[in-house]
Design a protein around this motif. Structure first.
Motif, short mmCIF file in Angstrom:
data_model
loop_
_atom_site.label_atom_id
_atom_site.label_comp_id
_atom_site.label_asym_id
_atom_site.label_seq_id
_atom_site.Cartn_x
_atom_site.Cartn_y
_atom_site.Cartn_z
N GLY A 212 1.53 -0.90 0.25
CA GLY A 212 -0.20 0.08 -0.17
C GLY A 212 1.33 0.83 -0.30
O GLY A 212 1.49 1.63 -0.97
N LEU A 213 0.30 3.24 0.63
CA LEU A 213 1.26 3.85 0.90
C LEU A 213 1.31 3.61 2.47
O LEU A 213 1.20 4.79 2.84
CB LEU A 213 0.46 4.22 0.49
N GLN A 214 1.41 3.32 3.40
CA GLN A 214 2.13 2.44 4.20
C GLN A 214 3.43 3.12 4.63
O GLN A 214 4.16 3.48 3.79
CB GLN A 214 2.44 0.74 4.90
N PHE A 215 2.91 4.15 5.86
CA PHE A 215 4.25 5.27 6.22
C PHE A 215 5.20 4.95 6.35
O PHE A 215 7.03 5.25 5.78
CB PHE A 215 3.89 5.96 6.91
N ASP A 216 6.00 3.98 6.85
CA ASP A 216 6.63 2.95 7.57
C ASP A 216 7.64 2.53 5.87
O ASP A 216 8.51 2.69 5.52
CB ASP A 216 7.18 1.98 8.03
N LYS A 217 6.96 2.36 4.63
CA LYS A 217 6.83 1.32 3.57
C LYS A 217 7.36 2.38 2.38
O LYS A 217 8.42 3.08 2.17
CB LYS A 217 5.87 0.60 2.78
N MET A 218 6.51 3.37 2.75
CA MET A 218 6.80 4.98 1.26
C MET A 218 8.33 5.23 1.51
O MET A 218 8.88 5.80 1.22
CB MET A 218 5.88 5.58 2.43
N ALA A 219 8.35 5.45 3.58
CA ALA A 219 9.25 6.10 4.27
C ALA A 219 11.37 5.12 3.56
O ALA A 219 11.93 5.52 3.21
CB ALA A 219 9.56 5.82 5.47
N GLN A 220 10.85 4.07 3.79
CA GLN A 220 11.96 3.04 3.25
C GLN A 220 12.32 3.50 1.86
O GLN A 220 13.18 3.06 1.48
CB GLN A 220 11.76 1.55 3.08
N VAL A 221 11.08 3.98 0.37
CA VAL A 221 11.63 4.10 -0.58
C VAL A 221 11.94 5.29 -0.46
O VAL A 221 13.40 5.53 -1.64
CB VAL A 221 10.00 3.20 -1.23
N PHE A 222 11.43 6.10 0.04
CA PHE A 222 11.69 7.47 0.31
C PHE A 222 13.59 6.97 0.52
O PHE A 222 14.40 8.00 0.13
CB PHE A 222 11.60 8.55 0.67
N ALA A 223 14.06 7.13 1.14
CA ALA A 223 15.16 6.40 2.14
C ALA A 223 16.20 5.65 0.64
O ALA A 223 16.94 6.41 0.24
CB ALA A 223 15.12 6.05 3.38
N ILE A 224 15.82 4.66 -0.34
CA ILE A 224 16.22 4.22 -0.80
C ILE A 224 16.56 4.75 -2.24
O ILE A 224 18.13 4.71 -2.58
CB ILE A 224 15.52 2.82 -1.48
N VAL A 225 15.92 5.18 -2.64
CA VAL A 225 15.82 6.52 -3.67
C VAL A 225 16.49 7.74 -4.03
O VAL A 225 17.27 8.29 -4.73
CB VAL A 225 14.76 6.43 -4.22
N LEU A 226 15.50 8.77 -2.79
CA LEU A 226 16.21 9.77 -2.76
C LEU A 226 16.89 10.56 -2.36
O LEU A 226 17.92 11.21 -2.49
CB LEU A 226 14.65 10.97 -2.68
N VAL A 227 16.91 9.86 -0.40
CA VAL A 227 18.02 10.17 0.17
C VAL A 227 19.76 10.73 -0.30
O VAL A 227 20.34 11.27 -0.12
CB VAL A 227 18.41 10.13 1.49
N PRO A 228 20.11 9.34 -0.89
CA PRO A 228 21.97 9.47 -1.59
C PRO A 228 21.98 10.12 -2.58
O PRO A 228 22.43 10.68 -2.82
CB PRO A 228 21.19 8.03 -1.95
N VAL A 229 20.88 10.35 -3.33
CA VAL A 229 20.87 10.71 -4.52
C VAL A 229 21.42 13.34 -4.17
O VAL A 229 21.52 13.73 -4.85
CB VAL A 229 19.73 10.94 -5.42
N VAL A 230 20.15 12.86 -2.67
CA VAL A 230 19.78 14.06 -2.27
C VAL A 230 21.55 14.86 -1.90
O VAL A 230 22.14 15.56 -1.73
CB VAL A 230 19.43 15.01 -1.77
N ILE A 231 22.23 13.87 -1.26
CA ILE A 231 23.28 13.96 -0.71
C ILE A 231 24.55 13.89 -1.92
O ILE A 231 25.36 14.80 -1.81
CB ILE A 231 23.81 12.80 -0.01
N GLY A 232 25.04 13.33 -2.81
CA GLY A 232 25.15 13.35 -3.75
C GLY A 232 25.38 14.95 -4.63
O GLY A 232 26.37 15.78 -4.83
N MET A 233 23.66 15.34 -4.85
CA MET A 233 23.90 17.12 -5.36
C MET A 233 24.48 18.02 -4.59
O MET A 233 24.84 18.47 -4.67
CB MET A 233 21.89 17.48 -5.96
N LEU A 234 24.26 17.70 -2.89
CA LEU A 234 24.50 18.30 -1.97
C LEU A 234 26.20 18.23 -2.32
O LEU A 234 27.06 19.55 -2.65
CB LEU A 234 24.53 18.70 -1.13
N VAL A 235 26.76 17.35 -2.51
CA VAL A 235 28.08 17.18 -2.10
C VAL A 235 29.22 17.77 -3.43
O VAL A 235 29.92 18.60 -3.66
CB VAL A 235 28.43 16.18 -2.67
N ARG A 236 27.83 17.76 -4.64
CA ARG A 236 28.59 18.50 -5.74
C ARG A 236 28.18 20.04 -5.53
O ARG A 236 29.53 20.38 -6.50
CB ARG A 236 27.50 18.52 -7.21
N ARG A 237 26.94 20.57 -5.01
CA ARG A 237 26.98 21.99 -5.02
C ARG A 237 28.50 22.14 -4.15
O ARG A 237 28.66 23.54 -4.92
CB ARG A 237 25.96 21.91 -4.59
#
Length: 296
Positions: A132-157
């Motif tokens: 479903g769209l349970q908060f904990d599962k969505m949080a896992q997908v969010f962490a898997i997909v977005l967090v490392p990307v954002v960190i990489g973009m911040l490092v590049r900046r």
């Protein structure tokens, strides 16, 4: 599933891959969509609509085991992999378009990946095993997909020079880790691996060929330029199989569901290379077709 290579190596591998993607991105990669909205819209429609339909048709036609069928649907809903950028560069595609599509798709996948997976679980298993769209599962997908990307973009900046210097080592590390994760997933199912390969090997290869072909042919038929169509083909045909494996093992706790993306992750590189040779030799780009787009 309980091996250290899977439980520890998989999250690390995916984090490195997504971090590497972030090192190659800037905010301009998201805003560039306004310059070529037609090419982006067509590619996204192929990725988000056509591919899940193709995957569904293939698994139904072949009558795959329900867990393997769900694995294919997870794969179909996964965004393009970073290797699409390299392939596009080697075979004269619009790399800027690849970067833009990868960036946008990675964000959209936060929603579409759980939605497609949830539907596939309900359709093929019909046992209430839905995320479903349970908060904990969505949080896992969010962490898997977005967090490392954002960190990489911040490092590049913060340090563009460091980001440029790390690009090649991170790409190499990503490829090595991806290989180890795929091997680890297969070792975890060694007793069933030959059966799985027999079940999904041909379907995975066919899905890869169709993905690449749809990604190239549909934009071309709709008037997109040759270089953009090549970029679209690679973006749609080269999936982030590591993300699909992580979704299957980490979120759904099913090694069986990880088999299709693991097999696909091995087969897609030689098939994509062959596809590149075909489309590169198909026609010589004319000056009127080429689009000058900056590559970040």
């Amino acid at each position: 599933m309980d091996s250290a290579l899977i439980t520890i190596g998989l999250p690390v591998a995916l984090a490195v891959i997504m971090f590497g993607l972030g090192l190659a991105l800037t905010p301009a990669d998201f805003t560039r969509v306004g310059r070529h909205p037609r090419a982006v819209a067509i590619a996204l429609a192929c990725q988000l609509v056509l591919l899940p339909l193709v995957a569904f048709g293939l698994v139904k036609f072949w009558g795959l085991d329900p867990l393997l069928a769900v694995g294919f649907m997870i794969l179909a809903a996964s965004p393009g992999g970073t290797t699409a950028n390299l392939m596009s560069h080697l075979f004269r595609g619009d790399v800027a378009l690849n970067i833009t599509l990868t960036a946008i798709n990675s964000i959209i996948a936060i929603v579409t990946l759980p939605l497609v997976t949830n539907w596939a679980l309900g359709h093929f298993l019909d046992d209430g095993s839905q995320i479903g769209l349970q908060f904990d599962k969505m949080a896992q997908v969010f962490a898997i997909v977005l967090v490392p990307v954002v960190i990489g973009m911040l490092v590049r900046r913060a340090s563009p020079t460091f980001a440029a210097r790390m690009d090649r080592p991170v790409r190499i590390a990503s490829a090595v880790l991806l290989f180890l994760v795929i091997i680890g997933a297969m070792i975890g199912e060694k007793d069933n691996i030959m059966g799985y390969l027999a079940d999904v090997g041909f379907v995975a290869a066919l899905f890869c060929v169709i993905s690449l072909s749809v990604g190239y042919a549909v934009p071309r038929l709709l008037g997109v330029t040759e270089d953009q169509a090549i970029a679209s083909g690679f973006e749609i045909g080269i999936h982030n199989s590591t993300l699909a494996i992580a979704m299957a093992i980490t979120v759904l706790e099913s090694t069986e569901m990880s088999i299709p993306p693991a097999v696909y992750g091995i087969l897609m590189f030689p098939i994509a290379a062959a596809f590149g040779v075909v489309v590169r030799n198909r026609a010589v780009l004319t000056p009127s077709e080429k689009v000058d787009a900056p590559v970040s």
